[in-house]
Design a protein around this motif. Structure first.
Motif, PDB file in Angstrom:
ATOM      1  N   SER A  27       5.698   3.221   3.486  1.00  0.00           N
ATOM      2  CA  SER A  27       5.022   1.996   3.063  1.00  0.00           C
ATOM      3  C   SER A  27       3.533   2.029   3.407  1.00  0.00           C
ATOM      4  CB  SER A  27       5.701   0.760   3.666  1.00  0.00           C
ATOM      5  OG  SER A  27       5.571   0.758   5.064  1.00  0.00           O
ATOM      6  N   GLY A  28       3.129   3.010   4.224  1.00  0.00           N
ATOM      7  CA  GLY A  28       1.701   3.195   4.480  1.00  0.00           C
ATOM      8  C   GLY A  28       1.065   4.091   3.422  1.00  0.00           C
ATOM      9  N   GLY A  29       1.901   4.688   2.562  1.00  0.00           N
ATOM     10  CA  GLY A  29       1.366   5.498   1.492  1.00  0.00           C
ATOM     11  C   GLY A  29       1.552   6.997   1.688  1.00  0.00           C
ATOM     12  N   ASN A  30       2.142   7.400   2.781  1.00  0.00           N
ATOM     13  CA  ASN A  30       2.383   8.823   3.003  1.00  0.00           C
ATOM     14  C   ASN A  30       3.799   9.167   2.544  1.00  0.00           C
ATOM     15  OD1 ASN A  30       2.629  11.427   3.874  1.00  0.00           O
ATOM     16  ND2 ASN A  30       1.909  11.054   5.972  1.00  0.00           N
ATOM     17  N   TYR A  31       3.889   9.833   1.403  1.00  0.00           N
ATOM     18  CA  TYR A  31       5.194  10.149   0.814  1.00  0.00           C
ATOM     19  C   TYR A  31       5.685  11.546   1.160  1.00  0.00           C
ATOM     20  CZ  TYR A  31       5.026   5.839  -1.773  1.00  0.00           C
ATOM     21  OH  TYR A  31       5.012   4.517  -2.096  1.00  0.00           O
TER      22      TYR A  31
END
Lengths: 339, 339, 339, 339
Positions: free
Chosen positions: C227-231
């Protein structure tokens, strides 16, 4: 039963689940949400396995919503079960009942000495194993019928009732003349053939929680006995197996108030097996009664350092005496008494 | 046995421990360190309980250093136990043996259909319960002796051997004519009276690990059977109880190589009970063999969605077939074969 | 959410539950059965705590029916996540990726020797701790930034990628220039501040399962990072804590196929921590891949008997070499390859 | 350390073990039995890992015999630690201290109302989270520094001390002006960097047992704080994770007397997290004090049905009041008082 479908479930998935529910005897109410469809099964078919629905295609999860036990449930007897013994002792009443004695019957002298000390401390029941379930075939396996006779003899001499373990169907008949309560040990909590037989006996039973039994499983095992017609049943928390090794088992004190809420049966605590270390038995006994126990089952040995089994968890006679004095003070805090 | 004293232990504490060790039959070697005294007990008394020493005054800890089982230990038969059946099938040899079938025998048609599919897939044993241990007294309890007859009949028709569960001493005699392996279920792993009786039978047994049994306890239960003279024994990992609820149990795959090291007995895996979810059975079966299992015990039902018990964990026939094909490829990686 | 009322619930109880559900944003569908009323809450309010409903008067039980994680769910990326590294190595593809190395970086010589052996065996990643979480404050705590530099240096020399553990937010910046994957250890799986920070980093992470984390909790912790953008996130099963002491932890092999079904993220196995005993690592590594693992994280030390930490579970170089040879044979059985 | 060799160990095996022990700094005493050789290592090397010896060839088992913690051990301060707060409140003395309040600070009104009720009931500390560790990133994460200010404000107004959780090193400085006790949550019990920093702070700490931490691990984590020079430390039992799902956690009441024996640090019980169900909190609070707890940490919310977190386990104000009245009666039974 309720079945919650996945948000990706197709109408075909839904129809197959409905079909299977109807087949089992449920009437099905369907709620179609934007995301998920919910199927509520109304009715109470005799047999169904909720796990079967969990693995059907398109199913997110399935929940059993009725209790799987009936006779053991609190609703069956909201006022609670009281077991009255011929000598007037009641388990499940206002009084917290104490059962104590050595792990095993070892000799006439040892069990008589135990009985005297147990009675003097204020206990109403003498415990002591005649048949012993032991992890190793090389450990002491108990005195058998000779032990039963000694138990009866010294209990009568000291005015106590006898509780002792039954391990096998064939022992029931043998034990009947000598004992007042059949104890079903943790290892036999799911010995269903034994439970079923004890349901047909007219003698009180005490069912110990299995070492990794859930509370629901305890109540289902109780149901085996109750459904045979034997309603004089007590339950007993005696520690469960966890990762912690500082104690022999982890005594689940919360099981006491949980069981008191779910069932009408009396609930006892066994702190000796619960923790397995003598000096921890008194604090855990006090904790059990503080949490609502109807009684205590504890090991005391006149000479625990020489006991043939479980010496490490057997209290010295003076420990038991001091503990009962404390219990007498504590019981009124929770509306109970100790004789 | 070794006893490590606390650094605050007095000479009196030490002498009392030594005295008790000598009394039990140990010769005692004493090592006095700057901080702690260590007492090494040499010799192997028949009975002693290490827990008793842990609670003596001044003791830091006590350790049993000899294995509590003897006949089950790898040293007793370093080359490993092979069980040879009349039709030439061997368990414990190079071949990984497959046992499969439904949870319960439900009807002639169902068990015959199962047997045909199981045999076609390459299994050597047909499993199926005639006596069923069920948590609830209201669940299907099995067909009893009728089920045993059906098992024998269809097994003979399809060239399979029969493995089925014994729950009670009185069933042993009844079962003998119909079966090839007595299966002792997880709930009976510490039903010591049953184990002792099976030690006197001349028919192979398969002992399942109890749901919260340690590996040492499995081997002690095995010792009950071996010490009766029955050496044709297999062990079976079938999942243990943990906090995780995503699977029915947590299958302890590591128990397979651990047991293979500690004992000479063949070790099987039961992924059906291990995880309880059909689609997880094939990966866990592959994992079991990769980790060294001598065989697999698995549930397959011709129509699992209509099974009377354990349908959720029973494979479809085509799943079993595909799995066995994979096992045939995998076995050689670990030096084994699958027929 | 679904709320099943008790059969003794009054209309007032039911109305209070409905009111509370509506207040939270649910639309409520009511099913009135002969025995029990069922309330199905349709809609997906941001915040609600199913436990709150379980204790309301008249409630039998309450069930959350939507998944509490979104980005980590398989549906979010049905095809699965592939993480591609600058040198072309892919995690989450057809190839099973091997990461190996010592527990701790101890010296230039030790880590260079390790890297060479790891690369020779076929691994793509070098593991090694620079910051070490140790139960005791008196144990070796790692070389810190000096260790990071050595890792980078020898990895570049041998063509490997670097994976190493981050314990603290302040270490992130320090580590960035030296590493390829941030490893989040089991003890930090619920260090939510650290997870949130790693969500803002543009560097792959590997999240280890906590020692008593449920699979759902693993996925919720993953959600913090996603959810912080690190996939670019991998998960790793590394053993859970159970009552069994024959192994350091109990490696939950079934978590691998369970996670592969629930999430699109790559799933690795760490048999070294899973069992903690060197000779059990190869069978558990094979089992992990047989069960569907996308990769393995393992400890190998050029001289494990002199390792400064975790020597007991570090393989000898020749064990790793032999294991990788077996993995190359095994991988195709499950449709994979090992380089 | 003691190493017990296998009965099959060769002289070469024995010599290699001796060599390694000497290398680590032990003097070795050898006891040669008929069956097994025992090697007692005398001396206390700084670093050694007993696991390393368990896997050496020819070794049966190895035992650490010295305690791995020093400052936390009971011997270090046999009389017990008392923590005295500026307002005269003492934790670890004769009085059982009560800490209560909501799970989270939600608003000025809510926390003031809570503080008044908590003070009226007889508590000495106000609890309430400003930083909240939540399993899901989508749950309420606390009011942060605003919450800290409110806590201080209302505590001063009502004469209470403030205890609240620290999750991250960077929060320590921020929190210092507002709080009286740093609470280290279960999830951070092994966040060693955080523990080390708190060892350098001059403010009391309360360390909660991790959800699957052994008692030894709790004491090792305590050692991190103590070894930094902060001796004002309390421990807290708050439930462990087991297979039982009837309660949120299984509160290990026996951990209280076990810890009291092993360490000089005050030990509290947190029945709210211990069981997670409001109505079970009072019996478990009574049980905690009966078993020897020095204090209680409990959740009470002025309106638990609307709480933003943990409403299900928060007591109603009147429950707390009634409970404290019972505690006042119970405490003298175990030689304690409640204000």
């Amino acid at each position: 039963m309720i079945v919650a479908m996945q948000d990706t479930a197709t109408e075909e998935h839904i129809q197959l689940v409905i079909e299977r529910m109807v087949e089992l005897g449920f009437r099905v109410h369907r709620t179609t949400g934007a995301a998920q469809t919910i199927l509520a099964g109304v009715g109470t078919p005799e047999h169904f396995d909720v796990a079967e629905f969990k693995v059907l295609a398109g199913v997110h999860d399935a929940y059993r919503i009725s209790s799987p036990y009936k006779l053991a449930g609190r609703n069956f007897r909201p006022e609670g079960t009281k077991i009255t013994f011929p000598n007037g002792v009641v388990v499940g009443g206002k009084e917290v009942v104490i059962m104590a004695g050595p792990c095993s019957v070892e000799s006439r002298e040892q069990i008589l000495d135990s009985a005297k000390k147990v009675a003097a401390a204020g206990a109403k029941f003498l415990r002591g194993g005649a048949y012993k379930p032991r992890s190793s075939p090389y450990s002491f396996q108990g005195m058998g019928v000779e032990g039963l006779k000694l138990l009866r003899e010294v209990a009568d001499e000291t005015g106590l009732l006898v509780i002792t373990e039954v391990m096998e169907i064939s022992q029931i008949e043998v034990m009947l003349p000598y004992i007042d309560v059949f104890q079903i040990g943790a290892r036999n909590m799911q010995n269903f053939n034994l439970l079923r037989e004890l349901g047909h006996v007219r003698k009180p039973c005490l069912l110990k929680r299995g070492i990794s039994a859930t509370i629901e499983e305890v109540l289902l095992s109780a149901e085996y006995i109750l459904s045979g017609g034997n309603y004089d049943l007590m339950l007993c928390e005696r520690g469960i197996r966890t990762y912690e090794t500082a104690t022999r088992n982890t005594m689940d004190i919360s099981a006491i108030p949980v069981l008191k809420k779910l069932t009408h049966l009396p609930v006892l605590g066994d702190p000796s097996h619960g923790v397995g270390i003598r000096d921890l038995v008194p604090p855990m006994a006090l904790a059990s009664v503080a949490a609502g126990a109807d009684g205590l089952l504890m090991e005391m040995h006149p000479n625990p350092d020489k006991a043939m089994s479980d010496g490490a968890q057997s209290m010295y006679p003076e420990q038991l005496e001091k503990l009962v004095a404390q219990l007498r003070q504590l019981a009124p805090v929770v509306g109970r008494t100790v004789a």
